[in-house]
Enzyme design. Structure first.
Site, mmCIF file in Angstrom:
data_model
loop_
_atom_site.group_PDB
_atom_site.id
_atom_site.type_symbol
_atom_site.label_atom_id
_atom_site.label_comp_id
_atom_site.label_asym_id
_atom_site.label_seq_id
_atom_site.Cartn_x
_atom_site.Cartn_y
_atom_site.Cartn_z
ATOM 1 N N ASP A 222 0.922 -1.200 -0.129
ATOM 2 C CA ASP A 222 0.001 -0.019 0.021
ATOM 3 C C ASP A 222 0.769 1.360 0.108
ATOM 4 O O ASP A 222 0.339 2.201 -0.153
ATOM 5 C CB ASP A 222 -1.084 0.225 0.947
ATOM 6 C CG ASP A 222 -2.295 -0.883 0.842
ATOM 7 O OD1 ASP A 222 -2.311 -1.654 0.007
ATOM 8 O OD2 ASP A 222 -2.965 -0.962 1.807
ATOM 9 N N PHE A 223 2.203 1.245 0.040
ATOM 10 C CA PHE A 223 2.878 2.302 0.047
ATOM 11 C C PHE A 223 4.026 2.165 -1.034
ATOM 12 O O PHE A 223 4.937 3.136 -1.126
ATOM 13 C CB PHE A 223 3.826 2.517 1.626
ATOM 14 C CG PHE A 223 2.540 2.425 2.410
ATOM 15 C CD1 PHE A 223 1.924 3.394 2.821
ATOM 16 C CD2 PHE A 223 2.387 1.120 3.343
ATOM 17 C CE1 PHE A 223 1.027 3.277 3.889
ATOM 18 C CE2 PHE A 223 1.384 0.985 4.049
ATOM 19 C CZ PHE A 223 0.650 2.015 4.629
#
Length: 820
Positions: free
Chosen positions: A592-593
């Site tokens: 997610d990053f």
């Protein structure tokens, strides 16, 4: 420079980039090249340092064209040699800079300025130049000149301390990540600056901190200290505590063995974990494998609500053992197919070699041959001006004729910057995304001036609202800093899309917007009548980004997962841990990053291209496909050499020592790495006990032969020393070292404080709360944050002021239950 291809060659066609980056930021130029920019790698006479980083094609170690790391990060670039140790080289770079749109460098702060090649000097020659500097800690501040390696930056940024087995020191991701995070962030912010320059006609300086880039990989961890007064559970001083028990004496594992490896199963995500367990139990029962006592117990309904105290411990133990036997009877691929079909938060722990056989990636024709090598495909799929893998990494000086070619002026605009303006002032965004990737992409637009409307409903709130940390530890729909941090600067609209009235208002919101983001399971939005083909039929200028774990097409397109599953499916989980144990994996929803940074780059590139043509397009961001690029050199090592990589612990082929050592205090650690002979000698001067015969001349290969004894000596030396004091001493001696920081340490970190990283914002319920701030400091048009919205906080404002509804209409929708 020579003329460039037309718009069909990518959204950044016509943009000229001078890439002076060291290995700290090579991926920035690579991504810009994939998006169509003409990226000219400016190399020293011996070649860029990345040419000499492992892995290598077998038999070509030390060959400037033999590095597979270089093959990955220099794809699509062109190469010229300019000797910046000479005045003639300085003059040549100035001539190149006159016609460039972007310059990227990642030398130590002050290096370019000392050669009179810093931003102030080059701005005088080319006021339109976007000058990007990537450094470990930023251009100035108390730690700006500290020596650093990838390991020490991951420690200083907090990720390292959250990973690994609780009975051993923390471990990094098994392939260096800090330079990749910083490089992709630099590319995304460069494109934001290009968009701003289209408005103003002026360039600016971007100051990118690798440490800050790593802080943005911590998921919700930074929200704990200011909201609960401590670090996240089972981290920091509490990292050795036993796992959470669903009932006394019973804990469910995160990692489960199957017939050919391991799978990961999430059971703690608010509501969704219990649903996975319930669906799994139903599946086992449907296949005739569930023990009779479980089938008759009502156990499945208990786990669906995750209500403690409703099941006896012995029954849960039986259920756990049943699940374990079930997984052992199946292969990873069989389990993955069941996860897709039955909506299970379960994912196989893919190894690097297994990625090449992944049915989803094969169906999407992800793998591409470039220069005779098999590379991961593009990180995002743009429908009209696609990203492309354009050419293999160049030989040293392969494009030297560019130095004498006719030079063109940089892309121009007649506009001028207004005071206080930002890149996306006036841009209108409908944000139908939730959780991590989509909201973080739209957050980047909002922080840079766009009007972003985040759509939720009390009947289907963003799941992050149900996740900690909560203000003062008290759960509440508007008390989660997790959700607020990911949605800064947005407007909150409550809209029940399950109702016809909600769909009507959604259509009006889409008609108002320039950009639509969504993260529904593929096909769901089309069922509402909001598929791209339909909503763009009369809106050729509309840009839409759709993101999900596996992409919009293929046999696994409907797989429902989060970044934790993304890490498993991309191979990054399997690289993180100890070689003698099952891999513990990356912290939290790690991909997610990664995916948002690629998503921001793709989306803002599409907006940049739209500003020239007036045309929009659809972007398909498969989060696993983007994340695989963070292991691309290892993929090449497999496809070229047949060598597989597994969890590496602290081992490194770039540095020795390269370790994490316990220091004085409970669960206190320091990270120390020595890549060069000079760093090794400096360490030996501080810690003589690590020396061995011939130490003063020991290159990396010789030190690696003594790795175990060096490691033992450093562990003994560090044990009784204060972590912060030790790091200060080593840093002063030019040894790369960093305290393995906890989230609470980050809020006291003097370098982050100097950059103003944590930004206090006034939230409607939580009050004044620090938010994670920008990785990149824009010299002229900085990001500006406001608090994330409460659920539906701006519903009336959006409907009345933006969409033009009369108060009577709004009241009718409210009465029908649409605005909940």
């Amino acid at each position: 420079m020579t003329d460039l291809p037309g718009e069909s060659e990518g959204p950044l066609a016509g943009v000229r980039v001078l890439d002076l980056a060291t290995e700290r930021a090579e991926l920035a130029g690579r991504l810009l090249a994939d998006l169509g920019a003409d990226v000219v790698k400016v190399e020293p006479t011996a070649g860029a340092a990345a040419r000499f980083l492992p892995p290598f094609t077998k038999g070509r170690e030390g060959d400037p064209n033999g590095s597979l790391y270089w093959a990955a990060v220099a794809l699509g670039k062109r190469s010229v040699v300019v000797d910046l140790q000479t005045e003639a080289g300085h003059a040549e770079l100035r001539r190149l800079a006159v016609s460039a749109d972007v310059l990227i460098e990642s030398f130590d702060p002050g290096t370019m300025g000392n050669m009179k090649l810093g931003f102030p000097a080059l701005k005088k020659l080319n006021p339109r130049l976007i000058y990007v500097s990537v450094t470990p800690y930023g251009q100035d501040g108390p730690h700006a000149l500290r020596p650093a390696t990838d390991l020490t930056i991951e420690a200083a940024g907090g990720l390292l301390g959250l990973q690994g087995d609780s009975d051993r020191p923390p471990v990094p991701v098994g392939h260096p990540q800090a330079a990749f995070h910083a490089g992709i962030q630099a590319a995304a912010d460069t494109i934001i600056a290009l968009n701003e320059r289209q408005r103003s006609g002026r360039g600016q300086h971007l100051d990118v901190s690798m440490q800050a880039a790593m802080v943005w990989t911590l998921m919700n961890a930074t929200g704990y200290p200011p909201n609960t007064g401590g670090d996240p559970p089972k981290t920091g001083e509490a990292r050795a505590e036993p796992p959470t028990e669903l009932v006394p004496g019973v804990a469910l594992p995160n990692l489960w063995p199957c017939s050919d490896g391991y799978v990961q199963m999430s059971v703690t995500i608010a509501g969704l974990g219990g649903r996975t367990l319930a669906n799994l139990v139903h599946l086992i029962e449907a296949e005739g494998r569930l023990a009779p006592e479980l089938a008759e117990s009502g156990w499945a309904s208990w786990v669906e609500t995750m209500t403690p105290g409703q099941v006896a411990p012995e029954l849960l133990i039986t259920a756990r053992d049943e699940i374990a036997r079930y997984f052992l009877s199946l292969t990873k691929e069989q389990i993955m197919r069941r996860a897709v079909e039955h909506k299970l938060l379960i994912a196989p722990i893919r190894s690097i070699d297994e990625l090449l056989r992944d049915p989803q990636l094969q169906a999407r024709q992800y793998w591409e041959s470039v220069g005779g090598r098999c590379h991961p495909g593009v990180a995002a799929r743009l429908s009209r001006t696609p990203m492309k893998l354009r050419a293999p990494a160049p030989a040293l000086g392969a494009d030297q004729d560019l130095l004498t070619a006719v030079r063109l002026s940089p892309l121009r605009s007649s506009r001028r910057r207004k005071p206080g303006s930002r890149a996306f002032d006036g841009l209108k965004v409908a944000d139908f995304a939730w959780v991590g990737v989509g909201p973080l992409i739209s957050k980047a637009l909002a922080d840079h001036g766009a009007t972003v409307v985040h759509v939720e409903s009390a009947t289907r709130p963003d799941v992050l609202r149900l996740g900690p940390p909560f203000k003062d530890g008290e759960p509440g729909i508007d008390r989660s800093q997790f959700q607020a941090n990911f949605n800064s600067s947005k407007l909150g609209l409550a809209l029940n899309l399950a109702l016809p009235g909600g769909q009507q208002l959604a259509r009006r919101l889409i008609a108002w917007s320039d950009v639509v983001l969504e993260s529904f399971t593929p096909g769901v939005l089309a069922q509402f009548g909001f598929g791209y083909e339909e909503i763009a039929r009369d809106r050729p200028d509309l840009v839409m980004l759709s993101t999900c774990i596996c992409g919009q097409t293929g046999p696994y397109a409907t797989y429902r997962g989060f970044g934790t599953q993304g890490a498993a499916l991309s191979g990054l989980h399997g690289l993180t841990g100890w070689p003698d144990r099952p891999s513990r994996g990356t912290w939290g929803a790690y991909t997610d990053f990664i995916a948002p940074r690629y998503g921001v780059a793709a989306l803002t590139a599409a907006l940049f291209e739209r500003s020239r043509t007036g045309l929009g397009q659809h972007i398909d961001l498969g989060q696993v496909e983007a994340a695989i690029h963070f292991a691309e050199p290892l993929v090449l090592d497999y496809t070229v050499n047949g060598r597989t990589h597994e969890a590496a612990g602290h081992s490194s082929d770039r540095a020795c020592p390269h370790g994490v050592y316990g220091a004085e205090g409970k669960e206190r650690y320091v990270a120390i790495a020595a890549e060069s002979l000079e760093q090794w000698r400096a360490l030996c001067a501080e810690a003589p006990g690590v020396r061995f015969k011939g130490w003063e001349r020991a290159n990396l290969a010789e030190r690696l032969l003594h790795d175990a004894e060096i490691d033992t000596a450093l562990a003994d030396w560090c044990r009784d020393q204060g972590a912060f004091e030790l790091v200060e001493r080593l840093a002063a001696a030019s040894v790369p070292a960093a305290v393995v920081q906890r989230p609470s340490d980050l809020h006291r970190d003097p370098q982050l404080a100097h950059r103003g990283f944590f930004v206090p914002c006034q939230h409607g319920v939580m009050g004044l709360t620090p938010y994670d701030g920008p990785v990149t400091l824009f010299s002229d048009t900085p990001a500006k944050l406001t608090a994330g919205p409460c659920l539906g906080e701006h519903t009336h404002e959006v409907l009345h002021d933006l969409l033009g509804l009369a108060d009577e209409e709004i009241s009718e929708y409210a009465a029908a239950g649409v605005l909940t």
